[in-house]
Enzyme design. Structure first.
Site, PDB file in Angstrom:
ATOM      1  N   GLU A  78       0.793  -1.101  -0.133  1.00 43.16           N
ATOM      2  CA  GLU A  78      -0.037   0.057   0.204  1.00 43.16           C
ATOM      3  C   GLU A  78       0.839   1.371  -0.044  1.00 43.16           C
ATOM      4  O   GLU A  78       1.826   1.049   0.850  1.00 43.16           O
ATOM      5  CB  GLU A  78      -1.020  -0.244   1.182  1.00 43.16           C
ATOM      6  CG  GLU A  78      -1.796   1.101   1.419  1.00 43.16           C
ATOM      7  CD  GLU A  78      -2.598   1.760   0.478  1.00 43.16           C
ATOM      8  OE1 GLU A  78      -3.326   1.208  -0.238  1.00 43.16           O
ATOM      9  OE2 GLU A  78      -2.329   2.952  -0.235  1.00 43.16           O
TER      10      GLU A  78
ATOM     11  N   GLY B  24      -6.506   0.999   4.360  1.00 43.06           N
ATOM     12  CA  GLY B  24      -8.015   1.306   4.381  1.00 43.06           C
ATOM     13  C   GLY B  24      -8.446   1.889   3.106  1.00 43.06           C
ATOM     14  O   GLY B  24      -9.615   2.105   2.914  1.00 43.06           O
TER      15      GLY B  24
ATOM     16  N   ALA C 239       3.670   0.069  -5.813  1.00 41.51           N
ATOM     17  CA  ALA C 239       3.808  -1.101  -6.694  1.00 41.51           C
ATOM     18  C   ALA C 239       3.835  -0.702  -8.082  1.00 41.51           C
ATOM     19  O   ALA C 239       3.086   0.005  -8.627  1.00 41.51           O
ATOM     20  CB  ALA C 239       2.973  -2.077  -6.096  1.00 41.51           C
TER      21      ALA C 239
ATOM     22  N   ASP D 108     -13.037  -1.100  -7.169  1.00 42.52           N
ATOM     23  CA  ASP D 108     -13.323  -0.310  -7.872  1.00 42.52           C
ATOM     24  C   ASP D 108     -12.731  -0.128  -9.297  1.00 42.52           C
ATOM     25  O   ASP D 108     -13.337   0.238 -10.342  1.00 42.52           O
ATOM     26  CB  ASP D 108     -13.105   1.147  -7.710  1.00 42.52           C
ATOM     27  CG  ASP D 108     -13.958   1.578  -6.389  1.00 42.52           C
ATOM     28  OD1 ASP D 108     -14.848   0.682  -5.857  1.00 42.52           O
ATOM     29  OD2 ASP D 108     -13.877   2.704  -5.744  1.00 42.52           O
TER      30      ASP D 108
ATOM     31  N   ALA E  51     -17.719   0.055  -1.573  1.00 41.99           N
ATOM     32  CA  ALA E  51     -16.787  -0.673  -0.676  1.00 41.99           C
ATOM     33  C   ALA E  51     -17.331  -2.309  -0.339  1.00 41.99           C
ATOM     34  O   ALA E  51     -16.400  -3.109  -0.482  1.00 41.99           O
ATOM     35  CB  ALA E  51     -16.850   0.074   0.566  1.00 41.99           C
TER      36      ALA E  51
ATOM     37  N   HIS F 218     -42.096  -3.929  17.211  1.00 45.92           N
ATOM     38  CA  HIS F 218     -42.792  -2.531  17.203  1.00 45.92           C
ATOM     39  C   HIS F 218     -42.180  -1.798  18.273  1.00 45.92           C
ATOM     40  O   HIS F 218     -41.680  -2.486  19.290  1.00 45.92           O
ATOM     41  CB  HIS F 218     -44.286  -2.939  17.494  1.00 45.92           C
ATOM     42  CG  HIS F 218     -45.206  -1.772  17.713  1.00 45.92           C
ATOM     43  ND1 HIS F 218     -45.453  -0.748  16.519  1.00 45.92           N
ATOM     44  CD2 HIS F 218     -45.291  -0.976  18.732  1.00 45.92           C
ATOM     45  CE1 HIS F 218     -46.238   0.126  16.869  1.00 45.92           C
ATOM     46  NE2 HIS F 218     -46.191   0.210  18.232  1.00 45.92           N
TER      47      HIS F 218
HETATM   48  C1  LIG Z   1     -16.544  10.632  -0.486  1.00 46.73           C
HETATM   49  C2  LIG Z   1     -16.773   9.052  -0.626  1.00 46.73           C
HETATM   50  C3  LIG Z   1     -17.636   8.511  -0.219  1.00 46.73           C
HETATM   51  C4  LIG Z   1     -18.088   7.360  -0.417  1.00 46.73           C
HETATM   52  N1  LIG Z   1     -18.904   6.715   0.477  1.00 46.73           N
HETATM   53  C5  LIG Z   1     -19.267   5.256   0.361  1.00 46.73           C
HETATM   54  C6  LIG Z   1     -20.208   4.734   1.034  1.00 46.73           C
HETATM   55  O1  LIG Z   1     -20.979   5.287   1.817  1.00 46.73           O
HETATM   56  N2  LIG Z   1     -20.397   3.346   0.935  1.00 46.73           N
HETATM   57  C7  LIG Z   1     -19.663   2.584  -0.204  1.00 46.73           C
HETATM   58  O2  LIG Z   1     -19.655   1.494  -0.319  1.00 46.73           O
HETATM   59  N3  LIG Z   1     -18.721   3.302  -0.916  1.00 46.73           N
HETATM   60  C8  LIG Z   1     -18.247   4.663  -0.759  1.00 46.73           C
HETATM   61  N4  LIG Z   1     -17.358   5.278  -1.454  1.00 46.73           N
HETATM   62  C9  LIG Z   1     -16.729   4.558  -2.491  1.00 46.73           C
HETATM   63  C10 LIG Z   1     -15.595   3.446  -1.656  1.00 46.73           C
HETATM   64  O3  LIG Z   1     -14.698   4.284  -0.956  1.00 46.73           O
HETATM   65  C11 LIG Z   1     -14.826   2.660  -2.461  1.00 46.73           C
HETATM   66  O4  LIG Z   1     -15.928   1.915  -3.453  1.00 46.73           O
HETATM   67  C12 LIG Z   1     -14.081   1.616  -2.301  1.00 46.73           C
HETATM   68  O5  LIG Z   1     -12.837   2.233  -1.291  1.00 46.73           O
HETATM   69  C13 LIG Z   1     -13.101   0.831  -3.231  1.00 46.73           C
HETATM   70  O6  LIG Z   1     -12.272  -0.004  -2.664  1.00 46.73           O
HETATM   71  P1  LIG Z   1     -11.123  -0.366  -3.388  1.00 46.73           P
HETATM   72  O7  LIG Z   1     -10.509  -1.246  -2.539  1.00 46.73           O
HETATM   73  O8  LIG Z   1     -11.355  -0.912  -4.821  1.00 46.73           O
HETATM   74  O9  LIG Z   1      -9.895   0.544  -3.500  1.00 46.73           O
HETATM   75  P2  LIG Z   1      -9.930   1.846  -2.828  1.00 46.73           P
HETATM   76  O10 LIG Z   1     -10.277   2.026  -1.407  1.00 46.73           O
HETATM   77  O11 LIG Z   1      -9.344   3.220  -3.839  1.00 46.73           O
HETATM   78  O12 LIG Z   1      -8.135   1.465  -2.487  1.00 46.73           O
HETATM   79  C14 LIG Z   1      -7.119   1.466  -3.016  1.00 46.73           C
HETATM   80  C15 LIG Z   1      -5.856   1.543  -2.638  1.00 46.73           C
HETATM   81  O13 LIG Z   1      -4.750   1.135  -3.473  1.00 46.73           O
HETATM   82  C16 LIG Z   1      -3.633   1.873  -3.307  1.00 46.73           C
HETATM   83  N5  LIG Z   1      -2.843   1.920  -4.469  1.00 46.73           N
HETATM   84  C17 LIG Z   1      -3.058   2.038  -5.555  1.00 46.73           C
HETATM   85  N6  LIG Z   1      -2.362   1.740  -6.586  1.00 46.73           N
HETATM   86  C18 LIG Z   1      -1.365   1.548  -5.781  1.00 46.73           C
HETATM   87  C19 LIG Z   1       0.137   1.009  -6.077  1.00 46.73           C
HETATM   88  N7  LIG Z   1       0.402   1.079  -7.417  1.00 46.73           N
HETATM   89  N8  LIG Z   1       0.865   0.712  -5.176  1.00 46.73           N
HETATM   90  C20 LIG Z   1       0.577   0.654  -3.939  1.00 46.73           C
HETATM   91  N9  LIG Z   1      -0.908   0.970  -3.543  1.00 46.73           N
HETATM   92  C21 LIG Z   1      -1.536   1.379  -4.385  1.00 46.73           C
HETATM   93  C22 LIG Z   1      -4.220   3.192  -3.153  1.00 46.73           C
HETATM   94  O14 LIG Z   1      -3.238   4.209  -2.328  1.00 46.73           O
HETATM   95  C23 LIG Z   1      -5.492   2.735  -1.987  1.00 46.73           C
HETATM   96  O15 LIG Z   1      -5.209   2.846  -0.736  1.00 46.73           O
HETATM   97  C24 LIG Z   1     -17.264   6.579  -1.203  1.00 46.73           C
HETATM   98  C25 LIG Z   1     -16.076   7.157  -1.984  1.00 46.73           C
HETATM   99  C26 LIG Z   1     -15.885   8.549  -1.629  1.00 46.73           C
HETATM  100  C27 LIG Z   1     -14.920   9.233  -2.383  1.00 46.73           C
END
Ligand SMILES: Cc1cc2nc3c(=O)[nH]c(=O)nc-3n(C[C@H](O)[C@H](O)[C@H](O)COP(=O)(O)OP(=O)(O)OC[C@H]3O[C@@H](n4cnc5c(N)ncnc54)[C@H](O)[C@@H]3O)c2cc1C
Length: 464
Positions: A35, A40, A119, A311, A319, A443
């Site tokens: 990471e 997180g 990475a 994502d 999430a 209820h």
């Molecule tokens: C303001 C906001 C509110 C949200 N509210 C909600 C909600 O209420 N409910 C919900 O379900 N979703 C919500 N989301 C969406 C949710 O945050 C994402 O769907 C979720 O975080 C996706 O998870 P992920 O594991 O795919 O990626 P991410 O959480 O984006 O994590 C990816 C990680 O990979 C790391 N990374 C990327 N490339 C590299 C690399 N080459 N080397 C090392 N590390 C790397 C990044 O630093 C990051 O920490 C919200 C998003 C935002 C912006």
């Protein structure tokens, strides 16, 4: 250059990546996770958790502000409240910090080796990580890409200065007096509503004919009404064009007319894009599905031994989808037979009121060609909603007319995010209207509205 190896390497410790690594570690798979930032991911650091912290703070502030205005029907009065945003943000950061530490601890407990750094793929089995102590090469039998997503930037409103993304909006140390929100999707409306409650004059600019375009219109009406009550101006069918010459205002084209909206800050929330740059995707030549990495029902990419989750793989970018995919891939890597078999992914907007949608909307269900039974129950007829001053909204159940199988459940109302679990369980377990109608619901709770909606669909409503 140091070289290490493992069975499973996960890139990205967002909810997809860290859950995948923890589950794999629990199953005895020799796992590493890389990471670049804090554990997180978007969710925990700049997404779900901090936004809900800000929304809660705004709700609390707004509640006492209303009481201080002397208009509280409960008879509570108090002196005019103030908010110290520095303290609010520090409180939010403490929650994020606790969760960061919690995730790191869980990874450690599962015997996952965490590496901090960026990475980059060398080939389908080898990744190079830039760490603080130098370059590290990791060879892995299996690699999971969980790099997540980043905010979409508009070329004519590049991030910087007063133009901010959700990330900066979650750490403002003062409430902007005027806030223009570009994009009326869930992120823009959640944050826009929170700032309106904190005292900002908010204007939302949405290019499509209505807000929350991914939800059916009836479901979003109570949200639009509440925004108007909160003094939020919503311009639909309007396009942001850039900052005015003075830089003081946002230029908007609204039905052929150009107008300038005063804006201390411009929050751009026009969507998120998969994070597919800077980590060597070109070295492994993965198939794409539009901008996303193409995966099959096991989250396997077009390259052997390389999976992708979260994502970076497509919509809905949520999430809990990332988490479910992460858990599944970990089990596949551990040798279990798994495939994506979920019937529905709940979607929740933490707006005011909240919106939940699980499964098919009435329109989507109609498109299957099936005859439908639809039951809708208003919270204005629910005792608990009255005692919570949350009478706006309804619960709606969509089922097949022939066998009463529930196809979709939606709700809009105060606090309905917590009903999403019951809705998802019903769909996942293949519930029929009679299953919901025949379950005793405590209820007085808002969940009685769910039972009543099912009864209504059966033509047996008791309280409406
Ligand atoms: C303001 C906001 C509110 C949200 N509210 C909600 C909600 O209420 N409910 C919900 O379900 N979703 C919500 N989301 C969406 C949710 O945050 C994402 O769907 C979720 O975080 C996706 O998870 P992920 O594991 O795919 O990626 P991410 O959480 O984006 O994590 C990816 C990680 O990979 C790391 N990374 C990327 N490339 C590299 C690399 N080459 N080397 C090392 N590390 C790397 C990044 O630093 C990051 O920490 C919200 C998003 C935002 C912006």
């Amino acid at each position: 250059m140091k070289e290490i190896s493992c069975k499973l390497l996960v890139i990205g410790a967002g909810p997809g990546g860290y859950v995948c690594a923890i589950r794999a570690g629990q199953l005895g798979v020799d796992t590493m996770i890389v990471e670049a930032k804090k554990p997180g991911g978007t969710c925990l650091n700049v997404g779900c958790i901090p936004s809900k912290a800000l929304i809660h703070a705004a709700d609390e502030f707004f509640k006492v502000h209303e009481m201080a205005a002397g208009s509280d029907p409960l008879g509570i009065s108090l002196a005019s409240p103030a908010i110290d945003m520095g303290k609010t943000v520090a409180w939010k950061d403490r929650i994020v910090g606790r969760l960061n530490t919690g995730v790191a601890g869980l990874l450690k407990k599962a015997k996952v080796k965490s590496i901090e750094g960026w990475a980059r793929f060398c080939d389908g089995k080898t990744v190079e990580v830039e760490t603080e102590t130098g370059r590290q090469v990791i060879r892995a039998e299996t690699i999971v890409i969980a790099t997540g997503s980043t905010p979409v930037e508009l070329p004519f409103l590049p991030f910087g200065g007063k133009i901010i993304s959700s990330t900066e909006a979650l750490s403002l140390n003062a409430v902007p007096s005027t806030l223009a929100v570009v994009g009326g999707g869930y992120i823009g409306l959640e944050l826009g509503t929170a700032f309106a409650k904190l005292g900002s004059r908010v204007m939302v600019v949405e290019a499509l004919p209505r807000i929350l375009p991914l939800y059916d219109a009836e479901l979003t009406k109570p949200v639009a009404k509440r925004l108007s009550e909160l003094g939020v101006t919503v311009l639909t069918g309007a396009k942001a064009k850039g900052l005015s010459q003075s830089g003081e205002a946002l230029v908007v084209e609204d039905n052929g007319k150009t107008q300038e909206i005063p804006a201390d800050r411009v929050l751009v929330t026009v969507g998120r894009k998969p994070a597919t740059e800077g980590w060597g995707i070109e070295e492994i030549d993965l198939d794409r599905s539009g901008p996303f990495i193409r995966v099959d029902e096991r989250c396997h990419t077009s390259m052997r031994g390389v999976y992708a989750i979260g994502d970076v793989t497509g919509e809905p970018m949520l999430a809990h989808r990332a988490i479910a995919q992460g858990e599944m891939v970990a089990e596949i890597v551990a040798g279990h037979r798994r495939g994506w078999d979920k019937r529905a992914i709940p979607a929740v907007c933490f707006t005011d009121p909240e919106v939940v949608a699980v499964g098919m909307s009435p329109e989507e269900a109609r498109q299957t060609g099936a005859e439908l039974k639809i039951g809708q129950f208003p919270f204005s007829a629910n005792g608990r909603a009255m005692t919570l001053q949350g009478e706006a909204g309804f619960v709606r159940v969509v089922a097949r007319a022939d066998n009463h199988l529930v196809l979709g459940i939606q709700a809009v109302g105060s606090g309905v995010s917590e009903l999403s679990a019951a809705f998802s369980l019903a769909i996942e377990m293949g519930a029929r209207l009679e299953d919901i109608a025949g379950t005793i619901h405590a209820h007085p709770t808002q969940s009685e509205g769910f039972q009543e909606a099912a009864l209504k669909a059966l033509g047996q409503a008791l309280h409406a």
